[in-house]
Design a protein around this motif. Structure first.
Motif, PDB file in Angstrom:
ATOM      1  N   ALA A 124       0.830  -1.208   0.000  1.00  0.00           N
ATOM      2  CA  ALA A 124       0.000   0.000   0.000  1.00  0.00           C
ATOM      3  C   ALA A 124       0.862   1.255   0.000  1.00  0.00           C
ATOM      4  N   PHE A 125       1.990   1.192   0.698  1.00  0.00           N
ATOM      5  CA  PHE A 125       2.914   2.331   0.699  1.00  0.00           C
ATOM      6  C   PHE A 125       3.528   2.518  -0.683  1.00  0.00           C
ATOM      7  N   LYS A 126       3.969   1.434  -1.291  1.00  0.00           N
ATOM      8  CA  LYS A 126       4.564   1.522  -2.626  1.00  0.00           C
ATOM      9  C   LYS A 126       3.570   2.065  -3.641  1.00  0.00           C
ATOM     10  N   ALA A 127       2.282   1.761  -3.424  1.00  0.00           N
ATOM     11  CA  ALA A 127       1.248   2.223  -4.355  1.00  0.00           C
ATOM     12  C   ALA A 127       0.774   3.639  -4.057  1.00  0.00           C
ATOM     13  N   GLY A 128       1.262   4.241  -2.961  1.00  0.00           N
ATOM     14  CA  GLY A 128       0.862   5.602  -2.646  1.00  0.00           C
ATOM     15  C   GLY A 128      -0.408   5.705  -1.834  1.00  0.00           C
ATOM     16  N   VAL A 129      -0.928   4.575  -1.357  1.00  0.00           N
ATOM     17  CA  VAL A 129      -2.147   4.612  -0.531  1.00  0.00           C
ATOM     18  C   VAL A 129      -1.842   5.258   0.817  1.00  0.00           C
ATOM     19  N   ILE A 130      -0.683   4.926   1.384  1.00  0.00           N
ATOM     20  CA  ILE A 130      -0.237   5.594   2.600  1.00  0.00           C
ATOM     21  C   ILE A 130       1.006   6.425   2.263  1.00  0.00           C
ATOM     22  N   THR A 131       1.273   7.453   3.053  1.00  0.00           N
ATOM     23  CA  THR A 131       2.307   8.420   2.679  1.00  0.00           C
ATOM     24  C   THR A 131       3.501   8.436   3.628  1.00  0.00           C
ATOM     25  N   SER A 132       3.496   7.608   4.663  1.00  0.00           N
ATOM     26  CA  SER A 132       4.637   7.526   5.561  1.00  0.00           C
ATOM     27  C   SER A 132       4.686   6.138   6.173  1.00  0.00           C
ATOM     28  N   LEU A 133       5.899   5.578   6.273  1.00  0.00           N
ATOM     29  CA  LEU A 133       6.041   4.224   6.803  1.00  0.00           C
ATOM     30  C   LEU A 133       7.342   4.122   7.577  1.00  0.00           C
ATOM     31  N   ARG A 134       7.270   3.629   8.812  1.00  0.00           N
ATOM     32  CA  ARG A 134       8.459   3.344   9.606  1.00  0.00           C
ATOM     33  C   ARG A 134       8.927   1.924   9.298  1.00  0.00           C
ATOM     34  N   GLU A 135      10.212   1.798   8.981  1.00  0.00           N
ATOM     35  CA  GLU A 135      10.785   0.487   8.697  1.00  0.00           C
ATOM     36  C   GLU A 135      11.686   0.077   9.852  1.00  0.00           C
ATOM     37  N   THR A 136      11.454  -1.110  10.399  1.00  0.00           N
ATOM     38  CA  THR A 136      12.226  -1.555  11.563  1.00  0.00           C
ATOM     39  C   THR A 136      13.283  -2.595  11.211  1.00  0.00           C
ATOM     40  N   ASN A 137      13.327  -3.018   9.945  1.00  0.00           N
ATOM     41  CA  ASN A 137      14.306  -4.017   9.533  1.00  0.00           C
ATOM     42  C   ASN A 137      15.337  -3.356   8.628  1.00  0.00           C
ATOM     43  N   VAL A 138      16.590  -3.318   9.086  1.00  0.00           N
ATOM     44  CA  VAL A 138      17.637  -2.638   8.332  1.00  0.00           C
ATOM     45  C   VAL A 138      17.861  -3.301   6.977  1.00  0.00           C
ATOM     46  N   GLU A 139      17.821  -4.627   6.941  1.00  0.00           N
ATOM     47  CA  GLU A 139      18.030  -5.335   5.685  1.00  0.00           C
ATOM     48  C   GLU A 139      16.955  -4.948   4.672  1.00  0.00           C
ATOM     49  N   THR A 140      15.713  -4.877   5.125  1.00  0.00           N
ATOM     50  CA  THR A 140      14.625  -4.462   4.240  1.00  0.00           C
ATOM     51  C   THR A 140      14.825  -3.016   3.785  1.00  0.00           C
ATOM     52  N   TRP A 141      15.221  -2.182   4.733  1.00  0.00           N
ATOM     53  CA  TRP A 141      15.466  -0.759   4.424  1.00  0.00           C
ATOM     54  C   TRP A 141      16.535  -0.605   3.335  1.00  0.00           C
ATOM     55  N   ASN A 142      17.552  -1.438   3.416  1.00  0.00           N
ATOM     56  CA  ASN A 142      18.663  -1.319   2.477  1.00  0.00           C
ATOM     57  C   ASN A 142      18.388  -1.984   1.133  1.00  0.00           C
TER      58      ASN A 142
END
Length: 571
Positions: free
Chosen positions: A237-255
């Motif tokens: 949903a974030f990638k599609a623009g449905v939501i506009t802010s997302l906290r990521e808690t996994n560094v591997e995913t973030w990178n």
């Protein structure tokens, strides 16, 4: 709490708020789970957690740039007794509810008594310490306390104020979606669909927009919370623009997974926000109300079997550190090696009851990083044997001869935690222990953890630089039997209760720090929680490029009072 506030009486705004921030725009946040209530102040139901903070104002507000300082919001002035034995608040004459009616002393007194007697457990501890509450003037109310506790004067300013008249004839304890709150805050609930979304809208005529504590905050016109069944749907949903802010808690995913087109073209910004607050405790809590986990040696065995180094490598590429104690990453955390000085002085009266490591020094077991984790597994077997457990035909059996089995309870949608629990479960099989990972929806998870109906569960407890009376709610002996507290582990430690008491009556900052460090030793060596990786060393927030935040960050970083409070929308 100690010394003088950092800001003068005529301050313009909080130091981490932008007083020139434009008003307007919208933020859409995502949550994994569901909700079935709009009342965040009671045990019943599962409300959106943000409503506690967005939809209600309190007499005073916390500055997240100072660990132990409050400033006036609904209250225009505060007086305390010479020994903090009482505190008196005078309401601002302009304070109003969202329906235009004034906030009165009657509303304040009703709110405190109702929350203290019918509200969530988080409110009851303070109310039990109030000897009396009385109106002392047209706009003034005084609280007189029944114990010597320096923090009570501050806690008295931090309860949400509800409109009494709205609750006339309504069953407060059993309300849910039937009552949309009338608020004293800048946001009101203007739309919702049970389990799907809640939308709040800013009142441009909010009574408190010129109160210094509020200047530069509450800048967004709309705050919307969308709910998703699992983390995958949330991210898509974030990638599609449905939501506009997302906290990521996994560094591997973030990178590795934030390279989609909106990030590459700059429509999405990746922000990393630091802080100086404690790690808190995140991991798998063992319920000592269960016979299996009542023995500390069994809990210690679980810590040895938990193959953190291997799990961290699988989950994050090994880049995230482990939580080492409840208050690690801050000045309040226990120090390496034996207890010394004031910390030792506080703990020694309880030496006979403390578990190994509290006085001598303690650190979590370290695995060799391989799948089999041989040395720690052998140590775990020895600990289980000391506790009276034996292996028969490849099955670990209790002293009564029963096979050792237990459940690991996890909220639906927490896929990372499920993966960690499954690796742990596989490791336990090498000891002949059958641990089943059980996923339940948000409502069931809330119900079961509130009533302590679990063996082991995923547990989160954020901790601040200003711990106080809430520590009794988290770790106090009263929580062994009282439902709805943070004491999921069921710990009953006179040493912990005593350290909290020392913390609350400390006369200096140094004594306060010593008491918290001593408490941290009791908690950590109690071996109640299997800590996992520290996912919040930085806040990693991906957000629409129009969403901005101030350059000056509070010492708490991205914490309550940060997003969405001081963010704004800039075209």
């Amino acid at each position: 709490m100690y010394g003088e506030p950092a800001l003068p009486p005529d301050f313009v705004s909080l130091p981490y708020a932008n007083p020139d921030a434009p008003k307007g725009g919208k933020i859409v946040l995502g949550e994994v789970g569901s909700f079935d209530s709009l009342n965040p102040h009671i045990l019943k139901g599962t409300p959106p957690w943000q409503l506690r903070f967005l939809a209600y104002e309190s007499l005073m507000g916390r500055s997240y740039d100072e660990p132990f300082t409050l400033y006036g919001v609904l209250a225009e002035s505060i007086e305390v007794g010479p020994n903090r034995e009482w505190v008196e608040f005078t309401l601002r004459p302009e304070a109003k509810f969202s329906d235009g009616s004034p906030v009165t002393v009657e509303d304040v007194m009703w709110s405190y008594e109702t929350l203290g007697t019918k509200g969530h457990g988080r409110y009851r501890g303070f109310w039990a310490k109030v000897d009396s509450m009385e109106q002392t003037g047209e706009r003034s109310v005084r609280f007189i306390f029944n114990e010597d506790n320096r923090e009570l004067a501050l806690l008295a300013g931090m309860r949400p104020i509800l409109k009494k008249a709205q609750w006339d004839g309504v069953d407060f304890e059993n309300s849910g979606l039937d009552v949309v709150p009338i608020t004293s805050a800048p946001y009101q609930i203007t739309d919702y669909e049970p389990g799907r979304f809640v939308e709040l809208t800013r009142d441009p005529d909010y009574w408190g927009k010129d109160v210094p504590f509020k200047v530069g905050t509450d800048n967004l016109d709309t705050i919307r919370m969308e709910f998703f069944a699992d983390a995958t749907a949330h991210f898509e949903a974030f990638k599609a623009g449905v939501i506009t802010s997302l906290r990521e808690t996994n560094v591997e995913t973030w990178n590795s997974q934030y390279d989609f087109p909106a990030v590459r073209n700059g429509d999405i910004v990746k922000s990393e926000i630091g802080h100086q607050r404690p790690t808190g405790i995140y991991g798998f809590v063992m319920n000592t109300r269960r016979e299996l986990f009542a023995d500390w040696r069994v809990r210690d065995a679980m810590l040895h079997v938990f193959n953190f180094e291997y799990i961290n490598d699988v989950q994050t590429g090994g880049v995230q550190p482990r939580i080492t104690s409840y208050y690690s990453n801050s000045e309040l955390g226990m120090r390496d090696g034996p207890a010394e000085g004031k910390v030792r002085e506080l703990l020694e009266p309880f030496a006979d009851a403390l578990l190994p490591g509290a006085l001598e020094g303690y650190s979590l077991p370290v695995a060799d990083g391989t799948v089999r984790n041989r040395a720690n597994t052998a140590q775990a077997l020895d600990l289980m044997a000391e506790a009276g457990y034996t292996i028969e035909d490849g099955v670990m059996t209790s002293p009564e001869g029963e096979p050792v089995t237990f459940e690991i309870l996890i909220r639906q949608g927490q896929t990372d935690n499920v993966s960690i629990a499954e690796i742990f479960s596989t490791s336990l099989k090498r000891l002949g222990i059958d641990a089943t990972v059980v996923m339940v929806d948000s409502a069931q998870f809330e119900d079961r953890t509130k009533s302590y109906d679990f063996d082991m569960a995923y547990y989160e407890r954020g901790l601040s630089l200003s711990p106080g009376n809430e520590q009794y709610l988290y770790w106090g002996a009263a929580g062994v039997d009282t439902p709805g507290t943070g004491n999921w582990m069921g710990m009953n430690s006179p040493a912990a209760d005593a350290m909290i008491g020392e913390m609350l009556t400390a006369d200096s900052h140094d004594d306060f720090v010593s008491a918290v460090r001593a408490l941290d030793r009791v908690l950590t060596t109690g071996r109640y929680v299997i800590p996992i990786m520290y996912r919040y060393d930085l806040s990693r927030i991906a957000h629409a490029k129009q969403l901005k935040y101030p350059e000056k960050l509070p010492v708490y970083g991205d914490w309550l009072g940060f997003q969405p409070d001081v963010w704004w929308w800039e075209e």
